[in-house]
Design a protein around this motif. Sequence first.
Motif, PDB file in Angstrom:
ATOM      1  N   LYS A 156      30.247  21.418  32.287  1.00  0.00           N
ATOM      2  CA  LYS A 156      30.249  21.010  31.004  1.00  0.00           C
ATOM      3  C   LYS A 156      28.708  21.641  30.303  1.00  0.00           C
ATOM      4  CE  LYS A 156      33.250  17.102  30.613  1.00  0.00           C
ATOM      5  NZ  LYS A 156      33.172  15.679  30.059  1.00  0.00           N
ATOM      6  N   LYS A 157      27.849  21.334  31.137  1.00  0.00           N
ATOM      7  CA  LYS A 157      26.488  22.154  30.565  1.00  0.00           C
ATOM      8  C   LYS A 157      26.782  23.450  30.558  1.00  0.00           C
ATOM      9  CE  LYS A 157      23.276  18.528  32.020  1.00  0.00           C
ATOM     10  NZ  LYS A 157      21.935  18.384  32.309  1.00  0.00           N
ATOM     11  N   LEU A 158      27.242  24.228  31.533  1.00  0.00           N
ATOM     12  CA  LEU A 158      27.331  25.524  31.334  1.00  0.00           C
ATOM     13  C   LEU A 158      28.181  26.049  30.369  1.00  0.00           C
ATOM     14  CD1 LEU A 158      28.060  26.623  35.298  1.00  0.00           C
ATOM     15  CD2 LEU A 158      26.157  26.984  33.850  1.00  0.00           C
ATOM     16  N   HIS A 159      28.973  25.339  30.084  1.00  0.00           N
ATOM     17  CA  HIS A 159      29.863  25.560  28.749  1.00  0.00           C
ATOM     18  C   HIS A 159      29.003  25.522  27.751  1.00  0.00           C
ATOM     19  CE1 HIS A 159      34.071  25.854  30.056  1.00  0.00           C
ATOM     20  NE2 HIS A 159      33.961  24.943  31.038  1.00  0.00           N
ATOM     21  N   GLY A 160      28.233  24.465  27.404  1.00  0.00           N
ATOM     22  CA  GLY A 160      27.428  24.674  26.174  1.00  0.00           C
ATOM     23  C   GLY A 160      26.158  25.636  26.225  1.00  0.00           C
TER      24      GLY A 160
END
Length: 100
Positions: free
Chosen positions: A18-22
């Motif tokens: 999820k952090k990578l998506h952001g």
Amino acid sequence: MKNKYGEFQDEQFARYRKKLHGLIHWLLIYAEENNGMLDHYFDKVQLKLNGLNELLLYPPQLVEIMSLVEAARIEWNKESYRHAVYRKLILDAHELIDSI
């Protein structure tokens, strides 16, 4: 998921995805805002992806993600910048994150 120093729990890595998506998504937002820090942010993203690449023992998906991010950077810096091309490259990189 195995890594250079052991393993990540599935839930732990799911949260990191999820952090990578952001991280990738902000490349799109900064471009749409014409943020002057976008080139610096590209460096930050590529360095983080490079660190993840080594940590995860060089998964092939990261080559494609980093390549797409770099292609987006090249498009951004063109005199004849095409936002639709840039957006597609970022969204393709964004989509590949779940394949890691």
